[in-house]
Design a protein around this motif. Structure first.
Motif, PDB file in Angstrom:
ATOM      1  N   LEU A   1      -4.654  -0.814  10.273  1.00  0.00           N
ATOM      2  CA  LEU A   1      -4.598  -1.171   8.853  1.00  0.00           C
ATOM      3  C   LEU A   1      -5.945  -0.931   8.184  1.00  0.00           C
ATOM      4  CD1 LEU A   1      -3.109  -2.327   6.439  1.00  0.00           C
ATOM      5  CD2 LEU A   1      -3.725  -4.614   7.244  1.00  0.00           C
ATOM      6  N   MET A   2      -7.033  -1.274   8.862  1.00  0.00           N
ATOM      7  CA  MET A   2      -8.357  -1.048   8.280  1.00  0.00           C
ATOM      8  C   MET A   2      -8.623   0.430   8.065  1.00  0.00           C
ATOM      9  SD  MET A   2     -10.623  -3.931  10.269  1.00  0.00           S
ATOM     10  CE  MET A   2     -12.156  -3.321   9.597  1.00  0.00           C
ATOM     11  N   ARG A   3      -8.221   1.273   9.042  1.00  0.00           N
ATOM     12  CA  ARG A   3      -8.416   2.723   8.881  1.00  0.00           C
ATOM     13  C   ARG A   3      -7.577   3.245   7.730  1.00  0.00           C
ATOM     14  NH1 ARG A   3      -7.950   2.526  14.505  1.00  0.00           N
ATOM     15  NH2 ARG A   3      -5.831   3.359  14.387  1.00  0.00           N
ATOM     16  N   LEU A   4      -6.348   2.750   7.594  1.00  0.00           N
ATOM     17  CA  LEU A   4      -5.452   3.180   6.526  1.00  0.00           C
ATOM     18  C   LEU A   4      -5.999   2.799   5.158  1.00  0.00           C
ATOM     19  CD1 LEU A   4      -2.742   4.476   5.762  1.00  0.00           C
ATOM     20  CD2 LEU A   4      -1.688   2.241   6.065  1.00  0.00           C
ATOM     21  N   VAL A   5      -6.449   1.574   5.016  1.00  0.00           N
ATOM     22  CA  VAL A   5      -7.014   1.118   3.735  1.00  0.00           C
ATOM     23  C   VAL A   5      -8.241   1.947   3.380  1.00  0.00           C
ATOM     24  CG1 VAL A   5      -8.196  -0.809   2.605  1.00  0.00           C
ATOM     25  CG2 VAL A   5      -6.079  -1.221   3.858  1.00  0.00           C
TER      26      VAL A   5
END
Length: 130
Positions: A120-124
């Motif tokens: 999720l952090m990479r996606l954001v």
């Protein structure tokens, strides 16, 4: 008919004020706006605009990929119900809920609630940089 630009003498680098840089970065960061089109409008290279975007982010105290994201939980229409009904057959698959994340740049991410925090952090980060 093509546009022809005649340059006479020595061309100097333009000097952009910090306020101009912030204004142009904000314009390029609006939802649905193409950053390259904004760069063309100001007769500059897209790479310069992306560099300014990094500088503005860093000036706001955002460094690296570890960032704080404000989250507001909104109860859905089924917030009071249990995730799995007691009468469900064992082979029935229950779909995981989705989470909607609204970013500061106006974009919205919808992901499964089971997404790994690192993913999720990479996606954001990827969506914010786009």
């Amino acid at each position: 008919m093509e546009r022809v630009e005649v340059i006479t003498g020595r061309r100097r680098r333009r000097r952009w004020s910090w306020a101009d840089k912030q204004r142009i970065v904000a314009e390029a960061s609006m939802p649905g706006v193409c950053a390259s089109a904004v760069a063309r409008r100001y007769d500059m290279q897209p790479q310069q605009l992306f560099q300014w975007r990094r500088e503005v982010r860093e000036s706001q105290g955002v460094h690296g990929t570890d960032r704080f994201a404000a989250v507001r939980l909104i109860a859905g229409h089924d917030a009071g119900r249990a995730h799995e009904p007691e009468h469900a057959a064992p082979d029935e698959r229950q779909s995981a809920g989705t989470v909607e994340i609204r970013l500061d740049n106006g974009r919205v991410l919808r992901v499964l609630e089971t997404i790994a925090p690192a993913a999720l952090m990479r996606l954001v980060a990827a969506v914010e940089q786009a």
